[in-house]
Write a protein that holds these residues in place. Structure first.
Motif, PDB file in Angstrom:
ATOM      1  N   GLY A  15      25.592  44.400  33.216  1.00 33.14           N
ATOM      2  CA  GLY A  15      26.789  44.639  34.035  1.00 33.14           C
ATOM      3  C   GLY A  15      27.152  43.502  34.980  1.00 33.14           C
ATOM      4  O   GLY A  15      28.060  43.647  35.807  1.00 33.14           O
TER       5      GLY A  15
ATOM      6  N   GLU B 212      23.610  48.926  34.011  1.00 31.97           N
ATOM      7  CA  GLU B 212      24.765  49.373  34.805  1.00 31.97           C
ATOM      8  C   GLU B 212      24.467  49.605  36.287  1.00 31.97           C
ATOM      9  O   GLU B 212      25.323  50.067  37.031  1.00 31.97           O
ATOM     10  CB  GLU B 212      25.392  50.673  34.266  1.00 31.97           C
ATOM     11  CG  GLU B 212      25.728  50.689  32.802  1.00 31.97           C
ATOM     12  CD  GLU B 212      24.695  51.396  31.938  1.00 31.97           C
ATOM     13  OE1 GLU B 212      24.154  52.402  32.393  1.00 31.97           O
ATOM     14  OE2 GLU B 212      24.449  50.909  30.811  1.00 31.97           O
TER      15      GLU B 212
ATOM     16  N   ALA C 285      29.869  50.401  31.825  1.00 36.72           N
ATOM     17  CA  ALA C 285      29.371  49.075  32.215  1.00 36.72           C
ATOM     18  C   ALA C 285      28.813  49.071  33.627  1.00 36.72           C
ATOM     19  O   ALA C 285      27.883  48.320  33.924  1.00 36.72           O
ATOM     20  CB  ALA C 285      30.487  48.045  32.081  1.00 36.72           C
TER      21      ALA C 285
END
Ligand code: ADP
Ligand code: ADP
Length: 228
Positions: free
Chosen positions: A42, A213, A19
């Motif tokens: 994220g 991410e 993530a």
């Protein structure tokens, strides 16, 4: 001038989803910071780290320049309030009054002070007349307002809002923006996540553009939007 600093945070969920990958962000004190990015980039995972709900698997978190120990991380919710994207994740008390009083009670305020804070928060979010209603009977917009009242009653230094306008119509969005403006004028640090470029542009004064991410771009209006 930076109130929160997340340094090289990497986080993988138990099912193996990466993530956050070496995320590095600093939140300017007293400013309005926006995390702009598509779903899954994220943003929520970053917010859960910023209020101590998730423990970084790698990397460090600093609050007011202090590297957070385990104990300090567990107490971060006292300084950094979060309004969840989905109000149902946040609201769990039987009625509206009890819901909003949970925070100040847990912070150790007297009954009198708690009552004062809850009443002020209910007025600011226009839920005063709903105070005896069971939380699960509220409409989506009402739930959103109660989840904001939760955080107002705690009066935290930092307020995180995860996609706060997602389920709101234009009228309720405008109301929310007024509440946020008042908080900004009181000197609070506000952090909002959104995938709405127009909202980001018109509201924010510091930006993180997220993609997969990571932070793709960061900075002021000039740094981030002049490249488009
Ligand atoms: P955003 O807030 O930008 O939509 P998230 O932080 O929710 O992004 O998600 C980042 C990544 O982590 C996505 O790939 C998402 O599917 C995944 N993810 C989020 N929560 C969980 C979870 N509880 N379990 C597994 N994967 C998750
Ligand atoms: P520690 O073990 O470091 O003392 P805990 O996580 O056990 O910290 O929490 C201490 C108290 O704070 C508990 O009464 C708990 O209910 C309350 N608390 C923890 N997280 C929150 C939160 N997000 N909002 C309100 N109260 C909380």
């Amino acid at each position: 001038q930076w109130i929160l600093h997340l340094k090289d945070i990497t986080y993988t969920y138990p099912d193996g989803t990466l993530a956050l990958d070496k995320l590095h962000v600093k939140i300017p004190k007293g400013k309005k910071t926006v995390f702009l990015g598509p779903n899954g980039s994220g943003k929520s995972t970053t917010f859960l780290h910023m209020n101590g709900l998730l423990k970084p698997q790698k990397g460090e978190i600093y609050y007011e320049g202090q590297n957070l120990s385990h104990k300090a991380r567990k107490n971060l919710w006292k300084k950094v309030g979060i309004v969840f994207q989905d109000a149902d994740t946040q609201l769990f008390s039987t009625n509206v009054y009890q819901e909003i009083s949970f925070g100040p009670k847990n912070l150790g305020f007297s009954n009198e002070e708690t009552k004062k804070r809850v009443e002020e928060a209910m007025k600011a979010t226009n839920v005063f007349n709903l105070q005896h209603k069971p939380v699960h009977f509220l409409s989506g917009g009402e739930k959103k307002r109660v989840s904001i009242a939760d955080i107002l009653a705690m009066d935290t230094e930092v307020v995180l809002l995860d996609e706060p306008t997602m389920s709101l119509d234009p009228k309720h969005t405008a109301e929310l923006m007024e509440i946020l403006e008042k908080l900004h004028q009181k000197g609070k640090t506000l952090v909002l996540s959104t995938h709405d470029v127009n909202l980001a542009y018109s509201w924010g004064d510091y930006f993180y553009i997220m993609k997969k991410e990571r932070v793709l771009l960061e900075g002021t209006h000039e740094d981030v939007f002049s490249q488009r």
